[in-house]
Design a protein around this motif. Sequence first.
Motif, short mmCIF file in Angstrom:
data_model
loop_
_atom_site.label_atom_id
_atom_site.label_comp_id
_atom_site.label_asym_id
_atom_site.label_seq_id
_atom_site.Cartn_x
_atom_site.Cartn_y
_atom_site.Cartn_z
N LEU A 111 0.83 -1.21 0.00
CA LEU A 111 0.00 0.00 0.00
C LEU A 111 0.86 1.26 0.00
O LEU A 111 0.61 2.21 -0.75
N LEU A 112 1.90 1.26 0.83
CA LEU A 112 2.78 2.42 0.93
C LEU A 112 3.50 2.70 -0.38
O LEU A 112 3.77 3.86 -0.71
N GLU A 113 3.79 1.64 -1.13
CA GLU A 113 4.49 1.80 -2.41
C GLU A 113 3.69 2.61 -3.42
O GLU A 113 4.24 3.16 -4.36
N ASN A 114 2.38 2.67 -3.22
CA ASN A 114 1.50 3.36 -4.16
C ASN A 114 1.09 4.75 -3.70
O ASN A 114 0.30 5.41 -4.36
N ILE A 115 1.61 5.19 -2.55
CA ILE A 115 1.26 6.51 -2.03
C ILE A 115 2.37 7.50 -2.38
O ILE A 115 3.52 7.34 -1.96
N PRO A 116 2.04 8.53 -3.18
CA PRO A 116 3.05 9.53 -3.53
C PRO A 116 3.70 10.12 -2.28
O PRO A 116 3.08 10.23 -1.24
N VAL A 117 4.93 10.50 -2.39
CA VAL A 117 5.76 11.03 -1.31
C VAL A 117 6.28 9.90 -0.43
O VAL A 117 7.48 9.73 -0.26
N ILE A 118 5.36 9.09 0.13
CA ILE A 118 5.80 7.98 0.98
C ILE A 118 6.62 6.98 0.17
O ILE A 118 7.63 6.45 0.63
N ASN A 119 6.20 6.73 -1.08
CA ASN A 119 6.93 5.74 -1.88
C ASN A 119 8.32 6.22 -2.28
O ASN A 119 9.12 5.45 -2.81
N GLN A 120 8.62 7.49 -2.01
CA GLN A 120 9.97 7.99 -2.27
C GLN A 120 10.98 7.34 -1.32
O GLN A 120 12.19 7.44 -1.53
N LEU A 121 10.49 6.70 -0.25
CA LEU A 121 11.35 6.06 0.73
C LEU A 121 11.65 4.60 0.40
O LEU A 121 12.30 3.91 1.18
N ALA A 122 11.17 4.11 -0.73
CA ALA A 122 11.39 2.72 -1.12
C ALA A 122 12.85 2.48 -1.50
O ALA A 122 13.56 3.40 -1.92
N ILE A 123 13.30 1.24 -1.37
CA ILE A 123 14.71 0.94 -1.69
C ILE A 123 14.96 0.81 -3.18
O ILE A 123 16.08 1.05 -3.65
N LEU A 124 13.94 0.41 -3.95
CA LEU A 124 14.14 0.15 -5.38
C LEU A 124 13.21 0.96 -6.26
O LEU A 124 12.04 1.18 -5.91
N SER A 125 13.70 1.37 -7.40
CA SER A 125 12.89 1.90 -8.49
C SER A 125 13.05 0.97 -9.68
O SER A 125 14.18 0.62 -10.05
N VAL A 126 11.92 0.58 -10.26
CA VAL A 126 11.92 -0.36 -11.40
C VAL A 126 11.36 0.38 -12.60
O VAL A 126 10.29 0.99 -12.52
N TYR A 127 12.07 0.30 -13.73
CA TYR A 127 11.70 1.06 -14.92
C TYR A 127 11.45 0.14 -16.12
O TYR A 127 12.17 -0.82 -16.34
N LYS A 128 10.41 0.52 -16.86
CA LYS A 128 10.18 -0.05 -18.18
C LYS A 128 10.30 1.09 -19.17
O LYS A 128 9.56 2.08 -19.10
N ALA A 129 11.25 0.95 -20.11
CA ALA A 129 11.47 2.00 -21.10
C ALA A 129 11.46 1.37 -22.50
O ALA A 129 11.83 0.21 -22.66
N ARG A 130 11.03 2.15 -23.46
CA ARG A 130 10.93 1.64 -24.83
C ARG A 130 11.79 2.45 -25.79
O ARG A 130 11.88 3.68 -25.67
N LYS A 131 12.41 1.74 -26.70
CA LYS A 131 13.24 2.39 -27.70
C LYS A 131 12.36 3.03 -28.78
O LYS A 131 11.45 2.38 -29.28
#
Length: 255
Positions: free
Chosen positions: A235-255
Motif C-alpha cells: 500500500l505504501l508503495e503506491n502513495i506519492p511522497v511515501i513511496n519515495q522512501l522505497a529501496i528500489l525503483s523499477v523502470y520499463k522503457a521503450r526504444k
Amino acid sequence: MKEEQVKYYFSKAGTVSSWWEPETSDKSHIFAREIKLLEKMLDGEKANDALDIACGKGRVSRMLNQRRLKTISLDISQEMLDIGYQRGDIAKMQRGDGEDLHFDDESFDVVTCIDALVHFPNYKKAINEAHRVLRPNGVYLCTTSNTYDLGFIPRAISKGIRAISNGESSSKGEGIFRYIAPSEIRRVLINQRFQIEEETRLGVLAPVEIKDKNGKDFYLISESFSRRYDNLDRLLENIPVINQLAILSVYKARK
C-alpha cells in the motif's frame, strides 16, 4: 567509483558470488515481488529474444527463459555465470562487460539490467549500449537503488558514530556501489532516447541493517517485521511522497 577497481572486483572469483544471493537474503520477499513486476511489465510484448546484462546467477534469466525468450545471459563474472548454468537458470551464457557489448545494433527485443546499474562505473554508457542493441520498439527493463530510502538517515547517523568512535566509516559496498536518484536515472533514460513507460517503487518497509559504533550489525527494521507487514508495504508503495522512501525503483522503457 574507479573503473579498474570495480571491474577487477566483480570479475574475480570469490567476491560478489559470496554475498549476492537475493533469493535467500533478508530482502528476498521484495526481490520476489520485483521478479513478478518484471513479468507483468513484459506481458503483452511480442518478443522473441532477450539479453540479460549483469545477470549474476541467473534469477532474471530464469524468468526470461520461462517466457520462452531466447535469452543470452551476460556477466563480467565467469564464476557467477557458471553457478547459474549449473543451477539451470542460465541456458546460454556469455562473459562480457555491460558498458561494451559485443553485439550488433538492433539485436534484441528485450534487454534487462536488474539490480546492477549501481555497480557500473559508467552506468550512462551501459544504458546507451542497451539502447544500441535493442530493436526499434524494444523494451528495456532496469532497476536502481534509491538515494533516500527509509534507511538513509539511520545509515548516515551510524556512519558518523563509527567515524567518531573508531575512525571507521566505510562499508562493504564502499567503492563498488553508488545510489542513483530516480530523477537522475529518468534523465539519463530520456537523454539516451528511451521513452519511459512505467516507474514503480518497491520496498518502503524493507529491512534496514546498520552498524553500531563497534562495527556490529543490527536491524533497525528486521526481516520478520518487513515480511509481516508486506501487505502494508504494498500500500505504501503506491502513495506519492511515501513511496519515495522505497529501496528500489523499477523502470520499463521503450526504444
